[in-house]
Design a protein around this motif. Structure first.
Motif, PDB file in Angstrom:
ATOM      1  N   SER A   1      -7.793   6.019  -5.705  1.00  0.00           N
ATOM      2  CA  SER A   1      -7.730   7.716  -4.908  1.00  0.00           C
ATOM      3  C   SER A   1      -9.236   8.208  -4.348  1.00  0.00           C
ATOM      4  CB  SER A   1      -7.021   8.546  -5.759  1.00  0.00           C
ATOM      5  OG  SER A   1      -7.881   8.467  -6.940  1.00  0.00           O
ATOM      6  N   GLU A   2     -10.253   7.501  -4.898  1.00  0.00           N
ATOM      7  CA  GLU A   2     -11.448   8.066  -4.522  1.00  0.00           C
ATOM      8  C   GLU A   2     -12.558   7.276  -3.740  1.00  0.00           C
ATOM      9  OE1 GLU A   2     -12.119  11.078  -5.192  1.00  0.00           O
ATOM     10  OE2 GLU A   2     -10.318  11.356  -6.400  1.00  0.00           O
ATOM     11  N   VAL A   3     -12.200   5.779  -4.016  1.00  0.00           N
ATOM     12  CA  VAL A   3     -13.316   4.889  -3.539  1.00  0.00           C
ATOM     13  C   VAL A   3     -12.487   3.961  -2.312  1.00  0.00           C
ATOM     14  CG1 VAL A   3     -14.533   2.723  -3.798  1.00  0.00           C
ATOM     15  CG2 VAL A   3     -14.270   4.632  -5.734  1.00  0.00           C
ATOM     16  N   TRP A   4     -11.352   3.276  -2.414  1.00  0.00           N
ATOM     17  CA  TRP A   4     -10.687   2.654  -1.575  1.00  0.00           C
ATOM     18  C   TRP A   4      -9.998   3.511  -0.391  1.00  0.00           C
ATOM     19  CZ3 TRP A   4      -5.021   2.512  -0.814  1.00  0.00           C
ATOM     20  CH2 TRP A   4      -4.660   1.283   0.097  1.00  0.00           C
ATOM     21  N   MET A   5     -10.284   3.087   0.881  1.00  0.00           N
ATOM     22  CA  MET A   5     -10.173   3.689   1.926  1.00  0.00           C
ATOM     23  C   MET A   5     -10.905   5.010   2.229  1.00  0.00           C
ATOM     24  SD  MET A   5      -5.958   3.418   2.791  1.00  0.00           S
ATOM     25  CE  MET A   5      -6.098   3.813   4.529  1.00  0.00           C
ATOM     26  N   LYS A   6     -12.073   5.128   1.416  1.00  0.00           N
ATOM     27  CA  LYS A   6     -12.768   6.398   1.478  1.00  0.00           C
ATOM     28  C   LYS A   6     -14.335   5.497   2.071  1.00  0.00           C
ATOM     29  CE  LYS A   6     -10.573  10.100   0.213  1.00  0.00           C
ATOM     30  NZ  LYS A   6      -9.415   9.923  -0.833  1.00  0.00           N
ATOM     31  N   LYS A   7     -14.800   4.811   0.785  1.00  0.00           N
ATOM     32  CA  LYS A   7     -16.144   4.191   1.037  1.00  0.00           C
ATOM     33  C   LYS A   7     -16.052   2.914   2.337  1.00  0.00           C
ATOM     34  CE  LYS A   7     -17.914   6.553  -2.248  1.00  0.00           C
ATOM     35  NZ  LYS A   7     -18.442   7.738  -1.782  1.00  0.00           N
ATOM     36  N   ASP A   8     -17.360   2.687   2.749  1.00  0.00           N
ATOM     37  CA  ASP A   8     -17.228   1.950   4.128  1.00  0.00           C
ATOM     38  C   ASP A   8     -16.998   0.513   3.427  1.00  0.00           C
ATOM     39  OD1 ASP A   8     -18.003   4.102   5.272  1.00  0.00           O
ATOM     40  OD2 ASP A   8     -20.223   3.684   5.590  1.00  0.00           O
ATOM     41  N   ALA A   9     -17.211  -0.011   2.568  1.00  0.00           N
ATOM     42  CA  ALA A   9     -16.909  -1.535   2.050  1.00  0.00           C
ATOM     43  C   ALA A   9     -16.507  -1.478   0.633  1.00  0.00           C
ATOM     44  CB  ALA A   9     -18.173  -2.291   2.369  1.00  0.00           C
ATOM     45  N   VAL A  10     -15.396  -2.078   0.499  1.00  0.00           N
ATOM     46  CA  VAL A  10     -15.040  -1.839  -0.818  1.00  0.00           C
ATOM     47  C   VAL A  10     -13.943  -3.279  -1.343  1.00  0.00           C
ATOM     48  CG1 VAL A  10     -14.643   0.586  -1.020  1.00  0.00           C
ATOM     49  CG2 VAL A  10     -12.530  -0.663  -0.440  1.00  0.00           C
ATOM     50  N   MET A  11     -14.223  -3.393  -2.561  1.00  0.00           N
ATOM     51  CA  MET A  11     -13.224  -4.757  -2.906  1.00  0.00           C
ATOM     52  C   MET A  11     -11.544  -4.201  -2.769  1.00  0.00           C
ATOM     53  SD  MET A  11     -15.504  -6.566  -3.672  1.00  0.00           S
ATOM     54  CE  MET A  11     -14.786  -8.208  -4.220  1.00  0.00           C
ATOM     55  N   THR A  12     -10.817  -5.058  -2.465  1.00  0.00           N
ATOM     56  CA  THR A  12      -9.470  -4.862  -2.380  1.00  0.00           C
ATOM     57  C   THR A  12      -8.492  -6.002  -2.915  1.00  0.00           C
ATOM     58  OG1 THR A  12      -7.584  -4.015  -0.883  1.00  0.00           O
ATOM     59  CG2 THR A  12      -9.361  -5.556  -0.154  1.00  0.00           C
ATOM     60  N   ARG A  13      -7.331  -5.672  -3.269  1.00  0.00           N
ATOM     61  CA  ARG A  13      -6.369  -6.786  -3.586  1.00  0.00           C
ATOM     62  C   ARG A  13      -4.998  -6.398  -3.190  1.00  0.00           C
ATOM     63  NH1 ARG A  13      -5.455  -5.877  -9.981  1.00  0.00           N
ATOM     64  NH2 ARG A  13      -4.333  -4.069  -9.882  1.00  0.00           N
ATOM     65  N   TRP A  14      -4.210  -7.507  -2.788  1.00  0.00           N
ATOM     66  CA  TRP A  14      -2.899  -7.071  -2.436  1.00  0.00           C
ATOM     67  C   TRP A  14      -1.697  -8.362  -2.916  1.00  0.00           C
ATOM     68  CZ3 TRP A  14      -0.939  -3.806   1.439  1.00  0.00           C
ATOM     69  CH2 TRP A  14      -1.927  -2.683   1.896  1.00  0.00           C
ATOM     70  N   ASN A  15      -0.634  -7.953  -3.484  1.00  0.00           N
ATOM     71  CA  ASN A  15       0.273  -8.841  -3.946  1.00  0.00           C
ATOM     72  C   ASN A  15       0.936  -9.420  -2.740  1.00  0.00           C
ATOM     73  OD1 ASN A  15      -0.479  -8.954  -6.544  1.00  0.00           O
ATOM     74  ND2 ASN A  15       0.913  -6.990  -6.882  1.00  0.00           N
ATOM     75  N   GLU A  16       1.720 -10.743  -2.910  1.00  0.00           N
ATOM     76  CA  GLU A  16       2.325 -11.135  -1.762  1.00  0.00           C
ATOM     77  C   GLU A  16       3.520 -10.212  -0.975  1.00  0.00           C
ATOM     78  OE1 GLU A  16       3.374 -15.295  -2.405  1.00  0.00           O
ATOM     79  OE2 GLU A  16       5.645 -14.781  -1.808  1.00  0.00           O
ATOM     80  N   ARG A  17       3.486 -10.345   0.254  1.00  0.00           N
ATOM     81  CA  ARG A  17       4.532  -9.752   0.917  1.00  0.00           C
ATOM     82  C   ARG A  17       4.867 -10.914   2.174  1.00  0.00           C
ATOM     83  NH1 ARG A  17       2.003  -5.752  -1.252  1.00  0.00           N
ATOM     84  NH2 ARG A  17       2.257  -3.636  -0.995  1.00  0.00           N
ATOM     85  N   PRO A  18       5.990 -10.558   2.365  1.00  0.00           N
ATOM     86  CA  PRO A  18       6.586 -11.524   3.585  1.00  0.00           C
ATOM     87  C   PRO A  18       5.632 -11.132   4.786  1.00  0.00           C
ATOM     88  CG  PRO A  18       8.396 -10.350   2.755  1.00  0.00           C
ATOM     89  CD  PRO A  18       7.160  -9.849   2.077  1.00  0.00           C
ATOM     90  N   ALA A  19       5.230 -12.276   5.817  1.00  0.00           N
ATOM     91  CA  ALA A  19       4.426 -12.278   6.784  1.00  0.00           C
ATOM     92  C   ALA A  19       4.432 -10.676   7.614  1.00  0.00           C
ATOM     93  CB  ALA A  19       4.486 -13.328   7.735  1.00  0.00           C
ATOM     94  N   ASP A  20       5.336 -10.575   7.968  1.00  0.00           N
ATOM     95  CA  ASP A  20       5.803  -9.231   8.824  1.00  0.00           C
ATOM     96  C   ASP A  20       5.361  -8.121   8.017  1.00  0.00           C
ATOM     97  OD1 ASP A  20       7.303  -8.141  11.315  1.00  0.00           O
ATOM     98  OD2 ASP A  20       7.819  -6.741   9.675  1.00  0.00           O
TER      99      ASP A  20
END
Lengths: 319, 494
Positions: free
Chosen positions: B383-402
């Motif tokens: 809520s405070e860092v991700w999508m707020k600061k200019d460069a951050v670490m991220t992670r995503w779980n598998e999703r279909p390509a689309d």
């Protein structure tokens, strides 16, 4: 004596109040709240707003604290932020489980510690004393999570004698905790025995060197009579306070041990509630732990006073 | 063009695939108890324990061993001319655990529950293109979409989209009634949840008689439980822990390539990353094989900044060796001949982030990219860092390509974490959804991924290979992603 008791109780109440204030402020200062902890990546916009509204987190902190405190005084600990369940109900089983683990460890640990402490003192600097003392220092210095993991490795993974991790749920009947409870109990016994026996050892040594013990020796009193009649009653008094502190430590929920063994007691609940930012539950557990500390220490002081002839003459007659 | 799947082959599969032996033995597994007292058996709630719901309830469509759509409760499906209306034929003769018959009304109810905007279900994003669910007859359901979507069946494979009885929304959280291979006996999220074989399961009786799913929040404790034989399977084995299992005949390790990734995201709407050349340089400076070896012990597949997993049929075959000189040249061209300074925000929320950030810091330094690692608390990271600061670490779980391409890069996406805005890219995604010919559709998705490799603000160095540890008494455990495992196949030695 009564006046002292009232004074101590009042001081205890103030301590508990201060603890609750500090815990509340501490959790409040941490970034994030119950809603961001639960929603994780979805903690944005309307969803976050709805959640905070539902849990009343958008009200000022002082207002929430006062409301909680008013409830706590009347014995109502409120509902958990995470799941909206009655805390009294949630905490009840956890407290019982912690009590179960603590009493098992105490039943094994306290007699063992007294016995080993006295043996080490009477055979001071001999082989038996050196062995006991070295092991005790080892047990005190090795962190619990290391000894816990080692015990799991030996007894559960290699030998396969006892289950390593407690899989029983918090509200299961007590009988279901056996034999899973043995490993956490062993680790706790190990640590508390070490602490208590070292105090016992030094105070027995001190008492053996005292004037009255030497006087008795010179008078020709048999050695074992000196030990049992004169030395031990005096030497064990200081041990009461150490035992009390150990009990308080055990009842407070031994956080590390409970986490390593997945034991469903107060300590693990505390950790879970802090990571969920579940302030009402964290507060309730802190309140219980603080009260236990205050209560046990008070009991220990009273016990010392009753056992000490110099303090009991005014109010009690010697039997 | 129409797409049709014959149900005959499915019936054949069901007959040959399952042993007709009596279910026997107990299979034990842990879950993280990650949602505490909000834990639920409602498959679409935030607190769902998927390790339990996946055994109790079935989906309409499920992935086969190659990850392609295969029949579950729907036996076949077909689209209209422009792929805006999908008609599903349901499986006959299926019963819920409470004895009631499964039919179209249950599908309409289950899907509408997910789509209800007031329901706040996290699963809604997977199927939010559905505007209408209609029961044509008891065994046929029609889905109306707000956009042409050739790969609708892929979306229906989502692990949360499980069918529950019509009207059971208020009780499903504790009853867990579904059509799956196992029935609920006892739900105890913080202790042991017990499910038992459903001998009426439509694929035949399951292999084990009983499954226990046990709440163990601490990862170390779960590992100890596996080592001590208290559980039979654990999926979060780290490369470092692997040595404890190698060479032991009491356990085996399965390597499952996934579409899960961790990376670094740069906001494309702020200086200096608003210049595509800077973004490209940042990504060219990474030695992906090196990162994979250092951070994951080599357990993974190098990705060239595509979020599409290695096993996905739409994955583009790209190459992306480290190119220090190229990165320097691009930076100079963009007006930074002396390199740039970047603050990358790192939390320990994901255990591998700090290692990845440090390894990248060393690699990028050669190209004149001076990475400054800023440590931030795990609490409130999203809520405070991700999508707020200019460069951050991220992670995503598998999703279909689309879904991955839409959720992470579409200019209007809620979780467009790099604030990526590219009309050409958006148009490609829309075009792909309309294209009913598989090869043509694949070509468009590949083009979209190539476009990302040129312009994206997200560094995706690799996709993670998951290590699953199991005791050797467990047989027939499919070596695939969790959502594809056929739990009814598993057997255990006594």
């Amino acid at each position: 004596m009564l006046r002292m008791l009232i004074r101590r109780l009042a001081l205890g109440a103030i301590t508990v109040f201060l603890v609750s204030l500090i815990i509340f402020a501490g959790v409040e200062i941490l970034p994030g709240d119950a809603c961001t902890a639960f929603l994780e990546r979805e903690a944005q916009g309307q969803l976050l707003e709805n959640c905070r509204q539902e849990l009343g987190l958008n009200r000022p902190a002082t207002e929430r604290y006062l409301e909680w405190a008013a409830g706590a005084v009347t014995g109502d600990l409120g509902v958990s932020a995470n799941g909206q369940k009655q805390i009294t109900e949630l905490v009840g089983y956890r407290l019982r489980n912690t009590l179960l683990l603590a009493s098992c460890a105490m039943l094994a640990g306290i007699p063992l510690a007294l016995f080993l402490g006295v043996v080490a003192a009477l055979w001071r600097d001999r082989m038996v004393d050196l062995t006991i003392s070295t092991i005790a220092i080892g047990a005190m210095t090795i962190p619990e999570f290391v000894s816990a993991t080692l015990l799991i490795l030996i007894f559960s993974v290699w030998l396969g004698w006892i289950p390593g991790i407690v899989l029983t749920s918090a509200n299961a009947p007590i009988s279901e905790f056996f034999p899973e409870i043995f490993l956490p109990m062993m680790v706790l016994t190990f640590v508390m025995t070490a602490h208590i026996l070292r105090t016992v050892r030094s105070s027995v040594i001190e008492a053996m060197a005292s004037d009255y013990a030497q006087m008795a020796t010179l008078k020709g009193v048999p050695y074992w009579r000196i030990v049992f009649r004169h030395v031990l009653p005096n030497a064990l008094l200081p041990a009461i306070n150490v035992v009390a502190l150990t009990i308080a430590w055990l009842l407070g929920g031994v956080v590390v041990i409970e986490t390593v063994f997945n034991y469903p007691g107060l300590g693990r609940m505390m950790i879970d509630s802090i990571s969920d930012r579940d302030l009402p539950v964290t507060q309730a557990i802190a309140l219980i732990i603080a009260s236990v500390y205050v209560g046990v220490n008070l009991a220990a002081d009273l016990l010392t006073m009753i056992a000490n002839p110099r303090l009991r003459t005014l109010h009690m007659r010697k039997g | 063009m129409k797409r049709l799947l014959a149900s005959a082959c499915v019936a054949a599969l069901a007959l040959t695939g399952t042993a007709l032996a009596e279910p026997k033995g107990t299979f034990r597994q842990a879950h993280e108890y990650g949602f505490g007292d909000q834990s639920s058996l409602d498959p679409i709630s935030k607190g769902r324990i998927f390790q339990i719901t996946e055994k109790l309830m079935s989906r309409l469509v499920r992935p086969d061993m190659e990850g392609k759509p295969s029949p579950d409760l729907a036996t076949s499906w077909e689209a209209n001319e422009d792929a805006t209306v999908w008609t599903l034929t349901l499986r006959e003769g299926v019963k819920f655990h409470d004895g009631s018959d499964f039919d179209a009304a249950d599908v309409v109810y289950s899907l509408n529950r997910v789509l209800d905007p007031d329901g706040d279900s996290p699963a809604r994003s997977a199927v939010k293109m559905i505007t209408g669910v209609e029961a044509v007859d008891p065994m046929t359901v029609k889905l109306t979409l707000d956009t042409p979507f050739a790969d609708m069946p892929l979306q229906l494979m989502d692990y949360r989209l499980r069918m529950i009885p019509d009207g059971s929304g208020d009780t499903i959280a504790t009853t867990g009634i579904g059509t799956g291979p196992f029935k609920l006996e006892k739900f105890d999220p913080q202790g042991t949840t017990v499910v038992v074989a459903n001998t009426d399961y439509f694929e035949g009786p399951p292999g084990v008689e009983r499954m226990e799913i046990i709440g163990i929040p601490d990862a170390q404790a779960r590992l100890q439980a596996l080592l001590g034989g208290q559980i039979d399977m654990e999926s979060g084995i780290t490369p470092q822990q692997r040595v404890m299992f190698d060479g032991s005949d009491k356990f085996y390790i399965q390597e499952v390539p996934t579409g899960n990734w961790r990376g670094i995201v740069f906001r494309t709407d702020v200086e200096p990353f608003s210049d595509p050349r800077v973004r490209k340089a940042m990504r060219m400076a990474a030695d992906r094989d090196g990162l994979l070896a250092l951070v994951e012990g080599g357990n993974g597949t190098v990705a060239c900044d595509t979020p599409v997993g290695p096993a996905d049929q739409y994955r583009a075959d790209l190459s992306c060796p480290q190119d220090i000189e190229g990165a320097k040249a691009l930076l100079a061209e963009a007006g930074f001949p002396d390199g740039i300074d970047v603050d990358v925000h790192v939390a320990t929320l994901e255990a591998t982030w700090p290692a990845m950030a440090e390894a990248y810091q060393a690699q990028a330094a050669e190209a004149g990219i001076r990475v400054n690692i800023v440590q931030v608390p795990t609490d409130g990271f999203w809520s405070e860092v991700w999508m707020k600061k200019d460069a951050v670490m991220t992670r995503w779980n598998e999703r279909p390509a689309d879904q991955a391409l839409h959720e992470i890069y579409l200019s209007t996406a809620k979780w467009n974490e790099s604030y990526y805005k590219d009309d050409g890219f958006d148009a490609m995604l829309a075009e792909a959804r309309r294209e009913l010919d598989f090869d043509k559709r694949r070509a468009i998705y590949v083009k979209a991924q190539e476009h990302l490799q040129e312009t994206a603000g997200t560094l995706i160095p690799y996709h993670v290979t998951k290590l699953i540890g199991a005791t050797s008494r467990v047989k027939n455990l499919d070596p695939v992603e969790n959502m594809s495992i056929r739990w009814y196949k598993i057997t255990v030695d006594e």
